[in-house]
Design a protein around this motif. Structure first.
Motif, PDB file in Angstrom:
ATOM      1  N   SER A   1       9.326   2.758   5.522  1.00 55.95           N
ATOM      2  CA  SER A   1       8.111   2.706   6.356  1.00 55.95           C
ATOM      3  C   SER A   1       7.709   1.272   6.664  1.00 55.95           C
ATOM      4  CB  SER A   1       6.957   3.424   5.642  1.00 55.95           C
ATOM      5  OG  SER A   1       7.234   4.793   5.487  1.00 55.95           O
ATOM      6  N   LEU A   2       7.753   0.409   5.651  1.00 54.75           N
ATOM      7  CA  LEU A   2       7.414  -1.006   5.851  1.00 54.75           C
ATOM      8  C   LEU A   2       8.319  -1.639   6.895  1.00 54.75           C
ATOM      9  CD1 LEU A   2       6.115  -3.745   5.023  1.00 54.75           C
ATOM     10  CD2 LEU A   2       7.873  -3.880   3.230  1.00 54.75           C
ATOM     11  N   ASN A   3       9.613  -1.390   6.790  1.00 57.81           N
ATOM     12  CA  ASN A   3      10.562  -2.024   7.693  1.00 57.81           C
ATOM     13  C   ASN A   3      10.555  -1.396   9.077  1.00 57.81           C
ATOM     14  OD1 ASN A   3      12.498  -4.214   6.363  1.00 57.81           O
ATOM     15  ND2 ASN A   3      11.804  -2.784   4.786  1.00 57.81           N
ATOM     16  N   ASP A   4      10.329  -0.104   9.163  1.00 62.60           N
ATOM     17  CA  ASP A   4      10.215   0.507  10.482  1.00 62.60           C
ATOM     18  C   ASP A   4       9.015  -0.061  11.243  1.00 62.60           C
ATOM     19  OD1 ASP A   4      12.429   2.167  10.858  1.00 62.60           O
ATOM     20  OD2 ASP A   4      11.541   3.812   9.715  1.00 62.60           O
ATOM     21  N   TRP A   5       7.950  -0.360  10.526  1.00 61.62           N
ATOM     22  CA  TRP A   5       6.817  -1.026  11.182  1.00 61.62           C
ATOM     23  C   TRP A   5       7.214  -2.425  11.630  1.00 61.62           C
ATOM     24  CZ3 TRP A   5       4.085  -5.507  10.052  1.00 61.62           C
ATOM     25  CH2 TRP A   5       2.937  -5.711  10.830  1.00 61.62           C
ATOM     26  N   ALA A   6       7.931  -3.150  10.779  1.00 64.79           N
ATOM     27  CA  ALA A   6       8.318  -4.527  11.105  1.00 64.79           C
ATOM     28  C   ALA A   6       9.215  -4.590  12.336  1.00 64.79           C
ATOM     29  CB  ALA A   6       9.030  -5.160   9.905  1.00 64.79           C
ATOM     30  N   ILE A   7      10.079  -3.602  12.511  1.00 63.64           N
ATOM     31  CA  ILE A   7      11.034  -3.629  13.631  1.00 63.64           C
ATOM     32  C   ILE A   7      10.692  -2.592  14.697  1.00 63.64           C
ATOM     33  CG2 ILE A   7      12.911  -4.575  12.234  1.00 63.64           C
ATOM     34  CD1 ILE A   7      14.048  -1.748  11.991  1.00 63.64           C
ATOM     35  N   ASP A   8       9.470  -2.063  14.634  1.00 61.78           N
ATOM     36  CA  ASP A   8       9.021  -1.086  15.628  1.00 61.78           C
ATOM     37  C   ASP A   8      10.040   0.053  15.759  1.00 61.78           C
ATOM     38  OD1 ASP A   8       7.178  -0.050  17.432  1.00 61.78           O
ATOM     39  OD2 ASP A   8       8.014  -1.128  19.144  1.00 61.78           O
ATOM     40  N   GLN A   9      10.591   0.447  14.617  1.00 63.02           N
ATOM     41  CA  GLN A   9      11.533   1.567  14.497  1.00 63.02           C
ATOM     42  C   GLN A   9      12.840   1.369  15.270  1.00 63.02           C
ATOM     43  OE1 GLN A   9       9.845   5.574  14.265  1.00 63.02           O
ATOM     44  NE2 GLN A   9       7.810   4.693  14.577  1.00 63.02           N
TER      45      GLN A   9
ATOM     46  N   LEU B   1      14.448 -16.378  -1.048  1.00 61.46           N
ATOM     47  CA  LEU B   1      14.842 -15.058  -1.541  1.00 61.46           C
ATOM     48  C   LEU B   1      16.033 -15.116  -2.498  1.00 61.46           C
ATOM     49  CD1 LEU B   1      14.410 -13.146   1.814  1.00 61.46           C
ATOM     50  CD2 LEU B   1      13.331 -12.464  -0.348  1.00 61.46           C
ATOM     51  N   LEU B   2      16.963 -16.023  -2.254  1.00 63.39           N
ATOM     52  CA  LEU B   2      18.189 -16.067  -3.046  1.00 63.39           C
ATOM     53  C   LEU B   2      18.199 -17.159  -4.109  1.00 63.39           C
ATOM     54  CD1 LEU B   2      20.851 -15.382  -0.264  1.00 63.39           C
ATOM     55  CD2 LEU B   2      19.528 -13.760  -1.647  1.00 63.39           C
TER      56      LEU B   2
ATOM     57  N   ALA C   1      15.651   1.133  -3.867  1.00 64.83           N
ATOM     58  CA  ALA C   1      16.332   1.742  -5.011  1.00 64.83           C
ATOM     59  C   ALA C   1      16.564   0.742  -6.133  1.00 64.83           C
ATOM     60  CB  ALA C   1      17.660   2.343  -4.559  1.00 64.83           C
ATOM     61  N   GLY C   2      17.125  -0.427  -5.796  1.00 68.23           N
ATOM     62  CA  GLY C   2      17.436  -1.412  -6.832  1.00 68.23           C
ATOM     63  C   GLY C   2      16.207  -1.882  -7.587  1.00 68.23           C
ATOM     64  N   ARG C   3      15.183  -2.295  -6.844  1.00 68.08           N
ATOM     65  CA  ARG C   3      13.933  -2.751  -7.468  1.00 68.08           C
ATOM     66  C   ARG C   3      12.998  -1.595  -7.790  1.00 68.08           C
ATOM     67  NH1 ARG C   3      15.824  -7.634  -8.829  1.00 68.08           N
ATOM     68  NH2 ARG C   3      15.917  -9.141  -7.128  1.00 68.08           N
ATOM     69  N   GLN C   4      13.376  -0.394  -7.398  1.00 66.34           N
ATOM     70  CA  GLN C   4      12.640   0.833  -7.698  1.00 66.34           C
ATOM     71  C   GLN C   4      11.233   0.844  -7.097  1.00 66.34           C
ATOM     72  OE1 GLN C   4      13.605   0.581 -12.088  1.00 66.34           O
ATOM     73  NE2 GLN C   4      14.425   2.635 -11.725  1.00 66.34           N
ATOM     74  N   LEU C   5      11.140   0.317  -5.870  1.00 67.42           N
ATOM     75  CA  LEU C   5       9.869   0.359  -5.137  1.00 67.42           C
ATOM     76  C   LEU C   5       9.735   1.623  -4.303  1.00 67.42           C
ATOM     77  CD1 LEU C   5       9.597  -3.348  -3.911  1.00 67.42           C
ATOM     78  CD2 LEU C   5       8.462  -2.283  -5.881  1.00 67.42           C
TER      79      LEU C   5
ATOM     80  N   ALA D   1       8.933  -8.277  -7.017  1.00 74.16           N
ATOM     81  CA  ALA D   1       9.663  -7.306  -6.211  1.00 74.16           C
ATOM     82  C   ALA D   1       8.951  -6.997  -4.900  1.00 74.16           C
ATOM     83  CB  ALA D   1       9.875  -6.028  -7.016  1.00 74.16           C
ATOM     84  N   ARG D   2       7.637  -6.852  -4.923  1.00 70.07           N
ATOM     85  CA  ARG D   2       6.905  -6.533  -3.687  1.00 70.07           C
ATOM     86  C   ARG D   2       6.901  -7.721  -2.729  1.00 70.07           C
ATOM     87  NH1 ARG D   2       3.865  -1.750  -3.858  1.00 70.07           N
ATOM     88  NH2 ARG D   2       3.988  -0.737  -5.898  1.00 70.07           N
TER      89      ARG D   2
END
Length: 205
Positions: free
Chosen positions: A120-128, A55-56, A109-113, A65-66
């Motif tokens: 939503s993607l991350n809430d699914w990944a961490i089960d909210q 990533l870095l 915001a930064g990558r404008q996705l 970006a995706r």
């Protein structure tokens, strides 16, 4: 110094902020004060460490970006399962350098996705399971620039407009959830910021 077994339910505390805000230093200091598990995203697990390298990286691998957003979410899912939930279950506070809100700011915001799509993607990944408290450290651009006295990674090199969008997103998210967020002035000495932060955070624990 607090013990590793707090008398109140343990808290999951995340630090957020732009590059050079001082959050990594303050994350370490707070974890030591609380006797908490100190961790970070990305890179808090062995899998996360490998993802962080990709990533870095500034030279070897092209990354859209995706794909970046999906890799961040994968790191976060493993981090929650391997580090955060076991620590909380054992009665330990968790102090993390970044959380899903970084993805909402940087990729949303930064990558404008889109902040909502990344949430939503991350809430699914961490089960909210979001952090209980989020500390946002804010510093002026000239201060953050002075603090970045090292080689910059791929995301740090994304440009002024990118980082302006990231900073604006953090401020907006904090304003939308004041019950979860603490906004702390990150200017001044390390000790001054730590004192300021602890005074604001202590009533939340």
């Amino acid at each position: 110094m607090a013990s590793n077994s707090p008398s109140h339910p343990p808290s999951y505390i995340a630090f957020e902020g732009g590059e050079g805000s001082g959050k990594t230093t303050q994350t370490r200091l707070l974890a030591a004060r609380l006797g908490a598990v100190l961790t970070r995203e990305p890179g808090g697990t062995p899998l996360g460490g490998r993802l962080r390298e990709l990533l870095l990286n500034t030279e070897d691998v092209a990354l859209g970006a995706r794909a970046e957003a999906l890799m961040m979410a994968a790191d976060r899912a493993q981090h929650l399962e391997e580090i955060v939930l076991p620590a909380l279950a054992s009665g330990q506070h968790v102090v993390s350098d970044r959380s899903l809100y970084s993805s909402m700011a940087y990729q949303g915001a930064g990558r404008q996705l889109g902040i909502d799509a990344i949430a939503s993607l991350n809430d699914w990944a961490i089960d909210q399971r979001r952090p209980d408290v989020v500390v946002l450290l804010t510093v002026p651009t000239d201060v953050s620039g002075e603090r970045l006295d090292r080689s910059l990674d791929r995301i740090e090199l994304a440009g002024a407009d990118f980082h302006r969008r990231v900073g604006d997103a953090f401020v907006e998210m904090a304003a939308a959830e004041p019950q979860r967020w603490l906004v702390i002035d990150g200017t001044g000495s390390i000790d001054e910021v730590e004192t300021r932060l602890w005074s604001a955070l202590k009533p939340r624990l």
